[in-house]
Design an enzyme around this catalytic site. Structure first.
Site, PDB file in Angstrom:
ATOM      1  N   LEU A 183       1.439  -1.126  -0.044  1.00 37.22           N
ATOM      2  CA  LEU A 183       0.324   0.018   0.295  1.00 37.22           C
ATOM      3  C   LEU A 183       1.008   1.704   0.064  1.00 37.22           C
ATOM      4  O   LEU A 183       1.708   1.299   0.958  1.00 37.22           O
ATOM      5  CB  LEU A 183      -0.824   0.041   1.321  1.00 37.22           C
ATOM      6  N   HIS A 234       5.515   3.666  11.517  1.00 39.65           N
ATOM      7  CA  HIS A 234       6.335   4.574  10.992  1.00 39.65           C
ATOM      8  C   HIS A 234       5.090   5.644  10.888  1.00 39.65           C
ATOM      9  O   HIS A 234       4.185   5.610  10.703  1.00 39.65           O
ATOM     10  CB  HIS A 234       6.906   4.334   9.144  1.00 39.65           C
TER      11      HIS A 234
END
EC number: 2.3.1.109
Length: 344
Positions: free
Chosen positions: A125, A229
């Site tokens: 993604l 992240h």
């Protein structure tokens, strides 16, 4: 209009551009033309029914239907770990105790695991930073659920998604630096590239086979176990709203969390339904954003439209019908976004 469609050979240049913007850590989207071309070919062979289940993988792109510009990619692996082992760490506990010494220590421990073997995986993604607006991220991520709902028999009972862990702009991973590098003797970026280009034999050859006490890792590495992240935080939130949960499995490279959910408990799959479409001008009103997808396996399309999610007859404009590759009288799959997802 922004639409999701199956990847094509002609998308290779666009995918290379997207790969160059990831900043590292997205193992399945390496900036390597041969690898990406092979990924496209594998996806096309999946659609044509030429591959065994363990090799099947679908790849979709987000496209502007008017300009043809591609701004995102997403994918589904049908069943992981049936050819090459699929590794992660399970974060568990080992207890060391002595009644005689009055000592009791419950120690967080990493156990090498293949527990998700056979699961379907949401992967790859990535949305171009310039496209991160107008609900494009929701469309890119959740369109896969519409495809899975339409073709449920092609996927397995459990769905997993590896979230990118904490890595800085220079490719530095605290988790890798404290653990992986000691066994693999290479930088994170090198290991990430090898894995992304299909050279995975080194993982089985060099992985530590015994449990690892997390207290032996640096404090910096311990702090990022199961964390994502910063750019991945929105993607994690989207999946969690759909029912995915962190069950204490992490990536062996960067320590990022693996989320999982039973396929039939995914909100968008469970609540989506088929409605008939008609051509015309949609009635005015403050309707919520809804995912709409056709039921065409080889020419799948999905988009976001504002509509009454309870309607039994969805009115779309001629342009919308064309973008979705359907016509009046066809049935499409419809489900609204989560109530709090209003940034469309």
């Amino acid at each position: 209009m922004r639409v999701i469609r199956p990847v094509e050979h002609a998308d290779i240049a666009a995918l290379m551009q997207l790969a160059g913007k990831t900043g590292g850590g997205l193992t399945s989207l390496p900036a390597n033309e041969a690898t990406l071309a092979a990924r496209i070919e594998r996806a096309l062979k999946t659609w044509s029914g030429e591959l065994p289940k363990g090799e099947q993988g679908y790849v979709f792109v987000l496209e502007d239907s008017e300009t043809g510009e591609v701004g995102g990619i997403c994918a589904i692996e049908v069943a992981v770990g049936l050819n090459d082992p699929w590794y992660n760490y399970r974060v568990g506990t080992l207890v060391h105790a002595s009644k005689e010494l009055n000592v009791y220590n419950a120690l967080p421990t990493l156990f090498l695991s293949n527990d998700h073997t056979g699961s379907s995986e949401l992967c790859t993604l990535f949305l171009d930073p310039e496209w991160r607006k107008e609900g494009n991220g929701y469309l890119l991520s959740k369109s896969r659920f519409m495809f899975m709902a339409a073709f449920r028999d092609k996927f397995n009972e459990k769905v997993v998604a590896e979230m990118r862990g904490v890595i800085d702009e220079h490719g530095y991973s605290p988790f890798w630096q404290s653990l992986g590098k000691r066994f693999f003797s290479m930088d994170f970026s090198r290991a990430d590239f090898l894995c992304g280009t299909g050279q995975k034999a080194f993982i089985a050859e060099l992985m530590p086979k015994h449990p690892i006490y997390t207290h032996f890792l640096s404090e910096e590495a311990q702090a990022v176990i199961g964390e994502v992240h910063p750019q991945t935080a929105p993607a994690r939130a989207v999946l969690e709203k759909e029912g995915f949960r962190y069950r204490h499995y992490i990536d062996i490279f960067d320590g990022g969390p693996t989320l999982e959910c039973d396929i039939d408990r995914v909100r968008a799959i469970r609540k989506s339904r088929l409605v008939e479409v008609a051509e015309g001008q949609p009635a005015p009103g403050d309707y919520p954003a809804c995912l709409v997808a056709n039921e065409n396996y080889h020419h799948f399309r999905a988009a976001l439209v504002r509509a009454d999610p309870q309607t039994s007859r969805l009115v779309l404009t001629a342009a919308q019908l064309d973008a979705l590759k359907c016509r009046a009288g066809d049935h499409v799959r419809l489900v609204r976004l989560c109530a709090e997802e209003k940034t469309v």
